[in-house]
Design a protein around this motif. Structure first.
Motif, PDB file in Angstrom:
ATOM      1  N   GLY A 320       0.919  -1.306   0.081  1.00  0.00           N
ATOM      2  CA  GLY A 320      -0.067  -0.035   0.000  1.00  0.00           C
ATOM      3  C   GLY A 320       0.812   1.281  -0.121  1.00  0.00           C
ATOM      4  O   GLY A 320       2.068   1.378  -0.448  1.00  0.00           O
ATOM      5  N   ALA A 321       0.138   2.447   0.349  1.00  0.00           N
ATOM      6  CA  ALA A 321       0.734   3.652   0.288  1.00  0.00           C
ATOM      7  C   ALA A 321       1.901   3.960   1.279  1.00  0.00           C
ATOM      8  O   ALA A 321       2.539   4.787   1.278  1.00  0.00           O
ATOM      9  CB  ALA A 321      -0.176   4.651   0.362  1.00  0.00           C
ATOM     10  N   ASP A 322       1.801   3.423   2.497  1.00  0.00           N
ATOM     11  CA  ASP A 322       2.708   3.467   3.625  1.00  0.00           C
ATOM     12  C   ASP A 322       3.314   2.107   3.969  1.00  0.00           C
ATOM     13  O   ASP A 322       2.917   1.552   4.877  1.00  0.00           O
ATOM     14  CB  ASP A 322       2.254   4.168   4.730  1.00  0.00           C
ATOM     15  CG  ASP A 322       3.011   4.748   5.646  1.00  0.00           C
ATOM     16  OD1 ASP A 322       4.189   4.324   5.779  1.00  0.00           O
ATOM     17  OD2 ASP A 322       2.580   5.533   6.586  1.00  0.00           O
ATOM     18  N   PRO A 323       4.101   1.519   3.300  1.00  0.00           N
ATOM     19  CA  PRO A 323       4.802   0.142   3.653  1.00  0.00           C
ATOM     20  C   PRO A 323       5.627   0.139   5.180  1.00  0.00           C
ATOM     21  O   PRO A 323       5.514  -0.665   5.795  1.00  0.00           O
ATOM     22  CB  PRO A 323       6.093   0.032   2.651  1.00  0.00           C
ATOM     23  CG  PRO A 323       5.531   0.751   1.434  1.00  0.00           C
ATOM     24  CD  PRO A 323       4.764   2.131   2.168  1.00  0.00           C
ATOM     25  N   ARG A 324       6.089   1.443   5.681  1.00  0.00           N
ATOM     26  CA  ARG A 324       6.628   1.438   6.755  1.00  0.00           C
ATOM     27  C   ARG A 324       5.657   1.126   7.813  1.00  0.00           C
ATOM     28  O   ARG A 324       5.721   0.446   8.828  1.00  0.00           O
ATOM     29  CB  ARG A 324       7.504   2.736   7.017  1.00  0.00           C
ATOM     30  CG  ARG A 324       8.048   2.813   8.334  1.00  0.00           C
ATOM     31  CD  ARG A 324       8.915   3.903   8.654  1.00  0.00           C
ATOM     32  NE  ARG A 324      10.361   3.895   7.962  1.00  0.00           N
ATOM     33  CZ  ARG A 324      11.418   3.145   8.832  1.00  0.00           C
ATOM     34  NH1 ARG A 324      11.153   2.957   9.818  1.00  0.00           N
ATOM     35  NH2 ARG A 324      12.503   3.324   8.085  1.00  0.00           N
ATOM     36  N   ALA A 325       4.645   1.800   7.649  1.00  0.00           N
ATOM     37  CA  ALA A 325       3.437   1.834   8.731  1.00  0.00           C
ATOM     38  C   ALA A 325       2.740   0.406   8.616  1.00  0.00           C
ATOM     39  O   ALA A 325       2.513  -0.185   9.764  1.00  0.00           O
ATOM     40  CB  ALA A 325       2.394   2.778   8.237  1.00  0.00           C
ATOM     41  N   ALA A 326       2.683  -0.118   7.625  1.00  0.00           N
ATOM     42  CA  ALA A 326       2.103  -1.573   7.394  1.00  0.00           C
ATOM     43  C   ALA A 326       2.979  -2.765   8.128  1.00  0.00           C
ATOM     44  O   ALA A 326       2.707  -3.652   8.807  1.00  0.00           O
ATOM     45  CB  ALA A 326       1.777  -1.737   6.110  1.00  0.00           C
ATOM     46  N   THR A 327       4.321  -2.433   7.726  1.00  0.00           N
ATOM     47  CA  THR A 327       5.381  -3.253   8.355  1.00  0.00           C
ATOM     48  C   THR A 327       5.484  -3.057  10.046  1.00  0.00           C
ATOM     49  O   THR A 327       5.661  -4.005  10.697  1.00  0.00           O
ATOM     50  CB  THR A 327       6.974  -2.970   7.724  1.00  0.00           C
ATOM     51  OG1 THR A 327       6.702  -3.252   6.207  1.00  0.00           O
ATOM     52  CG2 THR A 327       7.733  -3.931   8.406  1.00  0.00           C
ATOM     53  N   THR A 328       5.399  -1.878  10.492  1.00  0.00           N
ATOM     54  CA  THR A 328       5.332  -1.685  11.769  1.00  0.00           C
ATOM     55  C   THR A 328       4.214  -2.224  12.723  1.00  0.00           C
ATOM     56  O   THR A 328       4.207  -2.771  13.596  1.00  0.00           O
ATOM     57  CB  THR A 328       5.181  -0.185  12.259  1.00  0.00           C
ATOM     58  OG1 THR A 328       6.382   0.415  11.720  1.00  0.00           O
ATOM     59  CG2 THR A 328       5.160   0.245  13.589  1.00  0.00           C
ATOM     60  N   GLU A 329       3.047  -2.513  11.814  1.00  0.00           N
ATOM     61  CA  GLU A 329       1.838  -2.849  12.409  1.00  0.00           C
ATOM     62  C   GLU A 329       1.940  -4.497  12.436  1.00  0.00           C
ATOM     63  O   GLU A 329       1.566  -5.176  13.470  1.00  0.00           O
ATOM     64  CB  GLU A 329       0.719  -2.380  11.695  1.00  0.00           C
ATOM     65  CG  GLU A 329      -0.640  -3.520  11.966  1.00  0.00           C
ATOM     66  CD  GLU A 329      -1.253  -3.272  13.241  1.00  0.00           C
ATOM     67  OE1 GLU A 329      -1.739  -4.379  13.751  1.00  0.00           O
ATOM     68  OE2 GLU A 329      -0.821  -2.282  13.830  1.00  0.00           O
ATOM     69  N   LEU A 330       2.645  -4.884  11.441  1.00  0.00           N
ATOM     70  CA  LEU A 330       2.963  -6.194  11.160  1.00  0.00           C
ATOM     71  C   LEU A 330       4.041  -6.804  12.775  1.00  0.00           C
ATOM     72  O   LEU A 330       3.872  -7.824  13.135  1.00  0.00           O
ATOM     73  CB  LEU A 330       3.609  -6.601   9.960  1.00  0.00           C
ATOM     74  CG  LEU A 330       3.701  -8.112   9.557  1.00  0.00           C
ATOM     75  CD1 LEU A 330       2.404  -8.873   9.537  1.00  0.00           C
ATOM     76  CD2 LEU A 330       4.345  -8.535   8.520  1.00  0.00           C
TER      77      LEU A 330
END
Length: 533
Positions: A320-330
């Protein structure tokens, strides 16, 4: 399968255990039937010196030429097994070959026995027989055979057309003879890989990892006894000398990447007259404590992830538009047990491996593969992530890697300092910082060792390669390396790659062109050259 040798009188026996699972992993790169034991043999008396080379003395005009082996190793084709093991496919006409050679456990006392080491060579089927090889050492960062496999898969084969590249797996890594610190280490090894997240009764992660590190240290030092510190950079440099002797040449052309750059410098320190080329590729910093070295690495990981994320967004990737946020959530889910057996630390280690090493070799394909692995895990399908975790542990999860890493590090911090660093690094480096700080405790109890030796003089020009976003060593330590070289009076030239990954010579065709020119006649490129991503 167990191989045992008896060390010299007055020392306790050392048993090196070759675990069957490790043998299964390395069998594809074996050199065929051998009468030698899997690990070590008892030997008495001194070793023979290197055979005299028939290469003519080039005189004082400049560095000596690279030399063709006089007595080569017993190479056997292992193209399919090596490349498939690391998830790549060799380019057309590329041949990967495997062999073994023996090195003294202690070069100062060859009567103590030998260690069998693995060598992996990549060349073209059309590479001339008289083409002299470059010797490649990545140290303890990961097996040399892994980087040779990725090099074999590169579409640009100009380096291999000019010079075979011979990678040497460090003691206990890759296809070199494995050793197991014993049953006491079995559970500890897995728990350390997860930094104690699943350790029964764990409450304080700092205390837990410190305790696991002590247990691992006790297991391995009890097992290795007096040889516990013979797995550092200096010992690896001695192994390169054993290879030179086996090849029957006067000099070696060395490529040291990451931690292996310190191995190459240690070799120059003790065998300055036996070096015809010296390439330091993405080198570790020199003369730094473990905390400083680790922070440099963390900065590199954050920079590499940012480079990945930018490419990911540009390609409309699955994160998506914010890979860092998505990875932080994971990562938060992994830390709370939401990814099943995949711990937060194992997730970050798998991400680091994907950022660092070129499998797939194309940067765009590598970006897509990592994005899909992470987004699938976020949707509940952790199969690809689990495979990545297992591949990471196969690369760097051995007892040999643990012992080598701990031996090479200097001034490992204790629990109180790690608590401080977890907090500060967690704020400064939000994805990788806290985990990296905690991971240093694995080696905090390891016996102190001498710093890796540095040469007082270097008789050849030195080519230095570096990457802007290196998740294995970072980039902040480069001035210390170039300063140490300058102190010897040697001529240097630096080439910087603008991509993300490690090491430069394996992933950048532009950088490899500089390597070819330098290998041919020791001609350095213009200092400060840059290679595009």
């Amino acid at each position: 399968m167990t191989s045992t040798f008896q060390v010299a009188t007055g020392r306790r026996p050392l048993a090196i255990v070759a675990v069957l699972s490790a043998i299964a992993l390395t069998a594809g790169c074996a050199a065929g039937p051998s009468t030698r034991p899997d690990v070590a043999v008892e030997r008495s008396g001194g070793g023979a010196g290197a055979p005299e080379s028939t290469t003519e003395d080039p005189g004082p005009a400049g560095p000596p030429p690279l030399e063709v082996p006089i007595t080569d190793l017993a190479w056997q084709d292992c193209t399919a097994s090596t490349t498939s093991r690391y998830g790549v496919t060799a380019s057309a006409s590329v041949v990967v070959e495997c062999a073994t050679f023996s090195a003294p456990i202690d070069a100062s006392d060859v009567s103590l026995g030998t260690f069998d080491l693995a060598a992996t060579r990549a060349r073209l089927s059309t590479t001339p027989p008289e083409a002299a090889p470059l010797i490649y050492s990545p140290g303890s960062d990961r097996p040399a055979s892994a980087d040779i496999a990725v090099l074999a898969a590169q579409p640009d084969t100009s380096l291999l057309a000019a010079h075979p590249v011979v990678g040497v797996d460090r003691r206990g890594l890759g296809a070199s003879a494995p050793f197991d610190c014993g049953t006491a280490m079995t559970d500890v090894r897995s728990q350390l890989a997860d930094l104690g997240q699943f350790t029964p009764g764990s409450t304080d992660p700092v205390d837990t990892v410190a305790s696991l590190g002590r247990d691992a240290t006790i297991a391995c030092t009890d097992f290795l006894q007096a040889d516990a510190l013979k797995f550092g950079n200096a010992a690896s440099a001695d192994d390169l000398e054993a290879l030179r002797t086996a090849l029957g040449v006067r000099t070696l052309g060395l490529v040291g990447s990451g931690n292996g750059a310190l191995v190459a410098l240690a070799y120059v320190s003790s065998h300055a007259d036996n070096v015809s080329r010296l390439i330091l590729d993405s080198p570790n910093s020199v003369n730094t404590d473990a905390s400083s070295t680790t922070e440099q690495t963390v900065k590199g990981r954050e920079a590499a992830f940012d480079a990945f994320a930018a490419r990911c967004v540009a390609s409309n990737c699955s994160l998506g538009a914010d890979p860092r946020a998505a990875t932080t959530e994971l990562l938060s889910r992994a830390a709370s047990g939401g990814l099943g057996p995949v711990s937060a630390s194992s997730l970050l280690a798998a991400i680091t491996r994907s950022l660092a090493f070129g499998s797939p070799v194309d940067a765009a394909a590598r970006t897509t593969a990592l994005s899909n692995t992470l987004s699938s895990a976020a949707r509940g399908d952790t199969s690809a992530l689990t495979a990545a975790v297992l591949a990471t542990r196969a690369d760097v999860g051995s007892d040999g890697q643990f012992v080598s890493r701990c031996t090479d590090g200097q001034q490992w911090p204790g629990p109180d300092r790690v608590r401080e660093l977890r907090q500060s690094w967690g704020q400064s480096y939000p994805l990788f910082g806290a985990d990296a700080a905690l991971g240093m405790l694995a080696c905090a109890a390891w016996p102190a060792s001498s710093p890796s030796p540095l040469p007082g003089s270097i008789a050849v020009p030195v080519l230095v390669l570096s990457g802007n976003a290196d998740p294995v060593v970072g980039n902040d330590g480069l001035p210390a390396v170039t300063g140490a070289i300058a102190a010897t009076g040697a001529t240097t030239a630096s080439v910087t790659w603008q991509g993300f990954g490690h090491p430069v010579s394996i992933l950048s065709s532009c950088a490899r062109s500089s390597v070819v020119a330098y290998a041919n006649d020791a001609t350095l490129p213009g200092d400060g050259n840059a290679c595009p991503a």
